[in-house]
Every structure is written in C-alpha cells, then in structure tokens.
Design a protein around this motif. Structure first.
Motif, PDB file in Angstrom:
ATOM      1  N   ASP A   1       0.812  -1.218   0.000  1.00  0.00           N
ATOM      2  CA  ASP A   1       0.000   0.000   0.000  1.00  0.00           C
ATOM      3  C   ASP A   1       0.848   1.272   0.000  1.00  0.00           C
ATOM      4  O   ASP A   1       0.395   2.337   0.430  1.00  0.00           O
ATOM      5  N   ALA A   2       2.073   1.172  -0.481  1.00  0.00           N
ATOM      6  CA  ALA A   2       2.933   2.343  -0.691  1.00  0.00           C
ATOM      7  C   ALA A   2       3.970   1.964  -1.742  1.00  0.00           C
ATOM      8  O   ALA A   2       4.168   0.784  -2.041  1.00  0.00           O
ATOM      9  N   ASP A   3       4.627   2.952  -2.295  1.00  0.00           N
ATOM     10  CA  ASP A   3       5.660   2.705  -3.303  1.00  0.00           C
ATOM     11  C   ASP A   3       6.936   2.245  -2.610  1.00  0.00           C
ATOM     12  O   ASP A   3       7.660   3.046  -2.015  1.00  0.00           O
ATOM     13  N   LEU A   4       7.200   0.929  -2.702  1.00  0.00           N
ATOM     14  CA  LEU A   4       8.378   0.377  -2.027  1.00  0.00           C
ATOM     15  C   LEU A   4       9.673   0.830  -2.692  1.00  0.00           C
ATOM     16  O   LEU A   4      10.744   0.750  -2.092  1.00  0.00           O
ATOM     17  N   GLY A   5       9.566   1.310  -3.920  1.00  0.00           N
ATOM     18  CA  GLY A   5      10.757   1.822  -4.588  1.00  0.00           C
ATOM     19  C   GLY A   5      11.385   2.995  -3.863  1.00  0.00           C
ATOM     20  O   GLY A   5      12.566   3.293  -4.073  1.00  0.00           O
ATOM     21  N   ALA A   6      10.622   3.654  -3.001  1.00  0.00           N
ATOM     22  CA  ALA A   6      11.184   4.770  -2.236  1.00  0.00           C
ATOM     23  C   ALA A   6      12.323   4.307  -1.340  1.00  0.00           C
ATOM     24  O   ALA A   6      13.293   5.046  -1.116  1.00  0.00           O
ATOM     25  N   ILE A   7      12.229   3.076  -0.828  1.00  0.00           N
ATOM     26  CA  ILE A   7      13.312   2.551   0.012  1.00  0.00           C
ATOM     27  C   ILE A   7      14.561   2.332  -0.829  1.00  0.00           C
ATOM     28  O   ILE A   7      15.666   2.745  -0.467  1.00  0.00           O
TER      29      ILE A   7
ATOM     30  N   SER B   1      16.347  11.581  -9.072  1.00  0.00           N
ATOM     31  CA  SER B   1      15.081  11.191  -8.438  1.00  0.00           C
ATOM     32  C   SER B   1      15.324  10.640  -7.038  1.00  0.00           C
ATOM     33  O   SER B   1      14.555  10.914  -6.104  1.00  0.00           O
ATOM     34  N   ALA B   2      16.388   9.851  -6.894  1.00  0.00           N
ATOM     35  CA  ALA B   2      16.686   9.256  -5.587  1.00  0.00           C
ATOM     36  C   ALA B   2      16.921  10.335  -4.532  1.00  0.00           C
ATOM     37  O   ALA B   2      16.519  10.183  -3.373  1.00  0.00           O
TER      38      ALA B   2
ATOM     39  N   ALA C   1       6.945   3.679   3.074  1.00  0.00           N
ATOM     40  CA  ALA C   1       7.383   2.490   2.352  1.00  0.00           C
ATOM     41  C   ALA C   1       7.907   1.421   3.309  1.00  0.00           C
ATOM     42  O   ALA C   1       7.657   0.225   3.113  1.00  0.00           O
ATOM     43  N   LYS C   2       8.635   1.817   4.340  1.00  0.00           N
ATOM     44  CA  LYS C   2       9.147   0.845   5.311  1.00  0.00           C
ATOM     45  C   LYS C   2       8.001   0.149   6.036  1.00  0.00           C
ATOM     46  O   LYS C   2       8.031  -1.076   6.241  1.00  0.00           O
ATOM     47  N   VAL C   3       6.987   0.893   6.420  1.00  0.00           N
ATOM     48  CA  VAL C   3       5.822   0.296   7.087  1.00  0.00           C
ATOM     49  C   VAL C   3       5.113  -0.660   6.134  1.00  0.00           C
ATOM     50  O   VAL C   3       4.733  -1.778   6.498  1.00  0.00           O
ATOM     51  N   ALA C   4       4.944  -0.225   4.882  1.00  0.00           N
ATOM     52  CA  ALA C   4       4.262  -1.059   3.893  1.00  0.00           C
ATOM     53  C   ALA C   4       5.056  -2.322   3.592  1.00  0.00           C
ATOM     54  O   ALA C   4       4.474  -3.395   3.381  1.00  0.00           O
ATOM     55  N   LEU C   5       6.379  -2.221   3.569  1.00  0.00           N
ATOM     56  CA  LEU C   5       7.207  -3.391   3.281  1.00  0.00           C
ATOM     57  C   LEU C   5       7.062  -4.440   4.370  1.00  0.00           C
ATOM     58  O   LEU C   5       6.951  -5.638   4.082  1.00  0.00           O
ATOM     59  N   ARG C   6       7.066  -4.009   5.629  1.00  0.00           N
ATOM     60  CA  ARG C   6       6.889  -4.970   6.721  1.00  0.00           C
ATOM     61  C   ARG C   6       5.550  -5.685   6.598  1.00  0.00           C
ATOM     62  O   ARG C   6       5.462  -6.907   6.780  1.00  0.00           O
TER      63      ARG C   6
ATOM     64  N   PHE D   1       7.786  -8.017 -13.272  1.00  0.00           N
ATOM     65  CA  PHE D   1       7.608  -9.312 -12.611  1.00  0.00           C
ATOM     66  C   PHE D   1       8.805  -9.708 -11.747  1.00  0.00           C
ATOM     67  O   PHE D   1       8.793 -10.769 -11.131  1.00  0.00           O
ATOM     68  N   THR D   2       9.842  -8.904 -11.723  1.00  0.00           N
ATOM     69  CA  THR D   2      11.013  -9.252 -10.910  1.00  0.00           C
ATOM     70  C   THR D   2      11.058  -8.484  -9.597  1.00  0.00           C
ATOM     71  O   THR D   2      11.517  -9.004  -8.582  1.00  0.00           O
ATOM     72  N   HIS D   3      10.579  -7.223  -9.594  1.00  0.00           N
ATOM     73  CA  HIS D   3      10.777  -6.387  -8.413  1.00  0.00           C
ATOM     74  C   HIS D   3      10.007  -6.898  -7.204  1.00  0.00           C
ATOM     75  O   HIS D   3      10.448  -6.719  -6.063  1.00  0.00           O
TER      76      HIS D   3
END
Length: 251
Positions: free
Chosen positions: A97-103, A133-134, A145-150, A191-193
């Motif tokens: 539920d967030a963009d994990l790419g931010a991490i 962008s980074a 993103a960290k919360v969403a990743l967990r 399909f890899t990320h």
C-alpha cells in the motif's frame, strides 16, 4: 532484477538467492536492504552448482511432482508443469500500500553519496535521472514504504498458500539495445521487483520465472523443469527464434 533480467534477455539462466544467502563482500552496494549476489549460467544445473559452492550446501534434488504452483501471469508453461506432476492454480500476491521503490531509491542515494552529485558528469544520462530522483525521496515517503514493506512481507509469508509461483521474467518484449532505459524500466522489472522486495529466491529460465519462499524448492523445481526441457527457455515474444549456440556466444 539485475541477475534475472539480463539472463532473460540473453536466453540463459539467472538465480536470485534470498537476501543474505551469499556474502556481498567485495561488491558495490546499491540498496543494502535488497542487494543479493546470484549466479548466471547457461543452465539451471550450472547455476545450482555455483550456488552450492557459494553457500556450502548440496545441490537440491529435482522436484516438481506434488508441488502447489501458483500462476501470477500465464507463461504457456502451465500444462507442462502439470504434466510434470505439479498442482497448478491461479494465485495472486497482495499489493503493497505504498511505493516500495522509495526505500531502494533512498538507499541508492546514500550508497552513492560520496560520488553523487559531486561527480555527476561521470554518470550516464539515464543514471543521472535515476540518482536525481533518488535524492528527492522524502522522509515521509521512505517511512511509509518501510511500514508497507513490513506488512507486505508479513502477509506474503502464508498467502498465497502455494510452494512455488510462476510468471514471466519480463513484463514487455525485449527492447532494442539503444533504448532510453527509463522508458522501459517499469516494464522490464514488472515481474522481478516483487520478489526482490520480498527477499524471496527466484530464478529466470529465459522468460520463465519461478519463485518461492525457499531456495531449495525453487532450485529443485527449476532442475526438474530443465531435465524435461533441456536448453529450451521460453521465447521472449511470439515468433522470436531460439538463439543458436553461435548467437548465444556473441550475446
């Protein structure tokens, strides 16, 4: 996808181990939360052998019979997987539920801070766009993103209830070598990320990708597939010829 994507593009095999399975000593970090080291080779057997040496573990036994295989996206391999004894069914993974790419981007900005932007001119134009962008990732985006990743990893521990997931390696047809990388990046790693964020092992056999929670299960299934289909990765697009040994060498 930096092991699996080039492997798929060259119709060879690339194995992404789970995070922490292989030492990263001597490598240049990109995003330490996700970085892992894996082999590329001409066959699953060779990848499995290299991985065995790197981890000091035996090569897993071949096995597809009896495994529950979830299909995230049709590949054309489903009937053959069933013929090899797998129980094939449709499956889906929960969406974060967030963009994990931010991490990933925030960590990439930190790992390159000693060179970027002070040596920006030495980076290629597409890399410049990526690190620009980074550097703009906010603390709020990173935290969300960290919360969403967990949450994403917690939900994926048990759902879907399958032993293996199957999908293409690439989300688009093979792009030309002179393409503008940002234009194709999202499609290339569509399909890899997901498995990179989950930290799961995943293997690209050409454009066929197998992934799961356990490296021995993934490699064992890939070995069983390869025994039935030696040197025959799925084509990247309709009508694309399978490379000959000569074109594989040139690639």
């Amino acid at each position: 996808g930096s092991v699996r994507i080039p492997a798929a593009c060259c119709d060879v095999v690339g194995f992404r181990p789970p995070i922490g399975a292989v030492s990263k000593a001597g490598t240049l970090a990109l995003a330490p939360s996700f970085d892992t080291v894996g082999p590329m080779a001409r066959s699953v057997q060779d990848c499995a052998l290299v991985y065995s040496v790197l981890t000091d573990r035996p090569v897993p036994r071949e096995r597809l019979a009896g495994l529950r295989v979830g299909v995230l996206q049709a590949t054309g391999a489903e009937d053959e997987l069933e013929a090899l004894g797998a129980h094939v069914e449709e499956a889906r993974l929960a969406e974060p539920d967030a963009d994990l790419g931010a991490i990933l981007m925030a960590e990439a900005a930190v790992t390159h801070a000693q060179w970027y932007p002070s040596r920006r001119s030495e980076y290629g134009p597409d890399a410049q766009a990526k690190w620009d962008s980074a550097s703009r990732v906010t603390a709020v985006e990173y935290y969300r993103a960290k919360v969403a990743l967990r949450r994403f990893r917690r939900e994926a521990r048990f759902t879907p209830r399958v032993d293996l997931l199957v999908c293409p390696t690439l989300g688009i047809d093979l792009p030309p070598s002179d393409c503008w990388e940002p234009d194709v990046r999202a499609g290339m790693h569509a399909f890899t990320h997901t498995f990179s964020f989950l930290g799961w092992p995943a293997i690209a056999i050409g454009n066929l990708q197998l992934a799961g929670r356990d490296d021995q299960t993934v490699l064992g299934a890939a070995l069983a597939w390869e025994r039935a289909h030696p040197m025959s990765p799925l084509p990247l697009s309709e009508g694309r010829p399978t490379p000959t040994p000569e074109t594989r060498r040139s690639t």
